[in-house]
Design a protein around this motif. Structure first.
Motif, PDB file in Angstrom:
ATOM      1  N   SER A  56     -22.628 125.219  89.532  1.00  0.00           N
ATOM      2  CA  SER A  56     -23.783 124.556  89.364  1.00  0.00           C
ATOM      3  C   SER A  56     -24.002 123.536  88.067  1.00  0.00           C
ATOM      4  O   SER A  56     -24.087 122.390  88.171  1.00  0.00           O
ATOM      5  N   GLN A  57     -23.339 124.088  87.159  1.00  0.00           N
ATOM      6  CA  GLN A  57     -23.316 123.092  85.634  1.00  0.00           C
ATOM      7  C   GLN A  57     -22.393 122.238  85.886  1.00  0.00           C
ATOM      8  O   GLN A  57     -22.470 121.026  85.386  1.00  0.00           O
ATOM      9  N   CYS A  58     -21.238 122.273  86.482  1.00  0.00           N
ATOM     10  CA  CYS A  58     -20.359 121.337  86.741  1.00  0.00           C
ATOM     11  C   CYS A  58     -20.720 120.320  87.694  1.00  0.00           C
ATOM     12  O   CYS A  58     -20.638 119.000  87.194  1.00  0.00           O
ATOM     13  N   TYR A  59     -21.391 120.530  88.652  1.00  0.00           N
ATOM     14  CA  TYR A  59     -22.075 119.290  89.588  1.00  0.00           C
ATOM     15  C   TYR A  59     -23.289 118.736  88.652  1.00  0.00           C
ATOM     16  O   TYR A  59     -23.298 117.653  88.882  1.00  0.00           O
ATOM     17  N   LEU A  60     -23.984 119.757  87.728  1.00  0.00           N
ATOM     18  CA  LEU A  60     -25.195 118.742  86.871  1.00  0.00           C
ATOM     19  C   LEU A  60     -24.279 117.968  86.033  1.00  0.00           C
ATOM     20  O   LEU A  60     -24.933 116.594  85.949  1.00  0.00           O
ATOM     21  N   ASN A  61     -23.169 118.371  85.409  1.00  0.00           N
ATOM     22  CA  ASN A  61     -22.352 117.333  84.412  1.00  0.00           C
ATOM     23  C   ASN A  61     -22.150 116.188  85.316  1.00  0.00           C
ATOM     24  O   ASN A  61     -22.198 114.999  84.521  1.00  0.00           O
ATOM     25  N   CYS A  62     -21.495 116.193  86.350  1.00  0.00           N
ATOM     26  CA  CYS A  62     -21.027 115.195  87.265  1.00  0.00           C
ATOM     27  C   CYS A  62     -22.280 114.298  87.572  1.00  0.00           C
ATOM     28  O   CYS A  62     -22.216 112.982  87.455  1.00  0.00           O
TER      29      CYS A  62
END
Length: 117
Positions: free
Chosen positions: A96-102
Motif C-alpha cells: 500500500s505504501q509503495c502504491y501511495l508513493n507511486c
C-alpha cells in the motif's frame, strides 16, 4: 422629294424621339465599386500546446504504472495476503505504501505539465 418619303422620314424621326423619351425615363443604376476588407487573421492553434500537454500527462501515467508494476513484482500475492483472516500483514502495508508513493510521484509529475491556454 416625294410626300411618301417625307412621311416616312417623319415617322422614323418621331419613332427615334419617342425611343429617346422612353430611354430617359428608365431607371439607371449607378455602378458602385465595393471594397471587401480582408478577413481578420486567424487565431493561433492550440493544437501543439494540447498535444504537448497530453503527452506530458501520458508520460506521468506511464511512469506511475511502471512504478506500481515494480511494487507488484517485489511483493508477490502469496506474501502480501498471507496471514490469518482479518489481519493485515506488514507486506500488504508495504505494498500500500509503495502504491501511495507511486501515486504521489504521478501527481507531482502532472503538476509540472503546462496546460494549453
Amino acid at each position: 422629294m416625294s410626300l411618301s418619303l417625307v412621311m416616312c422620314a417623319a415617322l422614323v424621326a418621331s419613332g427615334c424621339a419617342h425611343a429617346q423619351t422612353l430611354d430617359q425615363s428608365r431607371i439607371r443604376l449607378a455602378q458602385q465599386t465595393v471594397v471587401v476588407p480582408p478577413p481578420p487573421p486567424s487565431l493561433p492553434s492550440i493544437y501543439p500546446q494540447a498535444q504537448a500537454y497530453s503527452s506530458c500527462l501520458m508520460n506521468c501515467d506511464t511512469g506511475a504504472g511502471m512504478c506500481q508494476g515494480a511494487c507488484n513484482v517485489s511483493n508477490s500475492p502469496s506474501i502480501t495476503f498471507a496471514g490469518p483472516p482479518g489481519t493485515v500483514s506488514s507486506a500488504s502495508g508495504a505494498l500500500s505504501q509503495c502504491y501511495l508513493n507511486c501515486s504521489q510521484q504521478q501527481l507531482t509529475c502532472k503538476r509540472t505539465c503546462v496546460a494549453p491556454h
